[in-house]
Write an enzyme that holds these catalytic residues in place. Sequence first.
Site, PDB file in Angstrom:
ATOM      1  N   SER A 107     -34.005 -73.715  37.830  1.00 45.96           N
ATOM      2  CA  SER A 107     -33.124 -72.707  37.859  1.00 45.96           C
ATOM      3  C   SER A 107     -33.387 -71.609  38.888  1.00 45.96           C
ATOM      4  CB  SER A 107     -32.960 -72.073  36.394  1.00 45.96           C
ATOM      5  OG  SER A 107     -34.235 -71.697  35.913  1.00 45.96           O
ATOM      6  N   ASP A 330     -34.591 -61.923  29.854  1.00 44.39           N
ATOM      7  CA  ASP A 330     -35.018 -62.700  30.852  1.00 44.39           C
ATOM      8  C   ASP A 330     -35.708 -61.923  32.067  1.00 44.39           C
ATOM      9  OD1 ASP A 330     -35.093 -64.434  33.063  1.00 44.39           O
ATOM     10  OD2 ASP A 330     -32.784 -65.024  32.914  1.00 44.39           O
ATOM     11  N   HIS A 333     -35.447 -64.929  36.026  1.00 41.58           N
ATOM     12  CA  HIS A 333     -34.204 -65.127  37.129  1.00 41.58           C
ATOM     13  C   HIS A 333     -33.974 -63.684  37.357  1.00 41.58           C
ATOM     14  CE1 HIS A 333     -34.175 -68.516  34.220  1.00 41.58           C
ATOM     15  NE2 HIS A 333     -33.981 -69.292  35.248  1.00 41.58           N
TER      16      HIS A 333
END
Length: 353
Positions: A107, A330, A333
């Site tokens: 990702s 998160d 990311h």
Amino acid sequence: MGLKDNAISYGSASVLSLPLLLLHLLHQAEGCDMFTGRWVKDSSYPFYDPSTCPFIRREFACQRNGRLDLDYPTFRWQPQDCKLARFNGVEFLERNRGKKIMFVGDSLSLNQWQSLTCMLHSSVPNSPYNLTTQGTISTFTFQEYGVELKLDRNVYLVDIVREKIGRVLKLDSINDGHNWSDMDTLIFNTWHWWSRRGPSQPWDYIQIGTNVTKDMDRVAAFEIALGTWGKWVDTVVDTQKTKVFFQGISPSHYKGALWGEPTAKSCAGQTEPLMGTTYPGGLPAEVGVLKRALGKISKPVTLLDITMLSLLRKDGHPSIYGLGGRTANDCSHWCLSGVPDTWNEILYNYMVY
């Protein structure tokens, strides 16, 4: 059993403009180190308004998800001893006309691929594009230029095969490499999934040669897989035709003590980068593993050594403005626009020159 004892299965220019030429000569003369430097505030950044990039996925769309502090996209990476050429989307598209560029990885590769599609779309907002997905591969095509930006979601680079005993992670096998053929540029990445355990771990056994085990040291497994991938590059890739990059290790920010803020338990609430040139916690060990593996490859592979510059950006993650909202945090990311735009600006400097 070492890698050397195992067989590996692989399965079935245009002329620079004068300003770019001058920058190219400057880089050549000075041996530009693009990865040592600092973040500086620059009102001409970011490259794009994320609201004009309709295909940004929810997990990266921090402003759309409610993030109100807007300083984080306005920092520019300044190398210590040289100057990066500013990203020029039209120049990128013209120089890659008719070519195929593929990101391969997890990702974080998705994060960088989405960043580049937004940077280019904002440069030619009226130019038609097409976005398709088939299996693990997504393709964003700038139709006017014939440029295809592809993403192959392959989190380990080596194979996972379903067998009678279950799902087997084969550290010495790359059968998915056929997906990567016929590309003009390849940008690989793997690391974040190697530490996964429990329900999110997508394999049941690890195999090296004829040896099958339930588990092993994950960093050692990572290094063996990188060795397999490196041998694939040396055996399969024609680097006269295809440029090969490795994205580098994208860091997470879950321990404030590593950046000198012991009370911080994550990136939540961080609104500014670290303004120096080094990270108090140092580089993660996996960076050394990656560099050691790359050093064993005979053919040219360029490392986008983005770890340190990204370590300085504790403010750049989605935090509670990502996919899980306030029920998640998160710090792995990156918001878009944001830090991956700089990774792509550096990639642009390599690809244009």
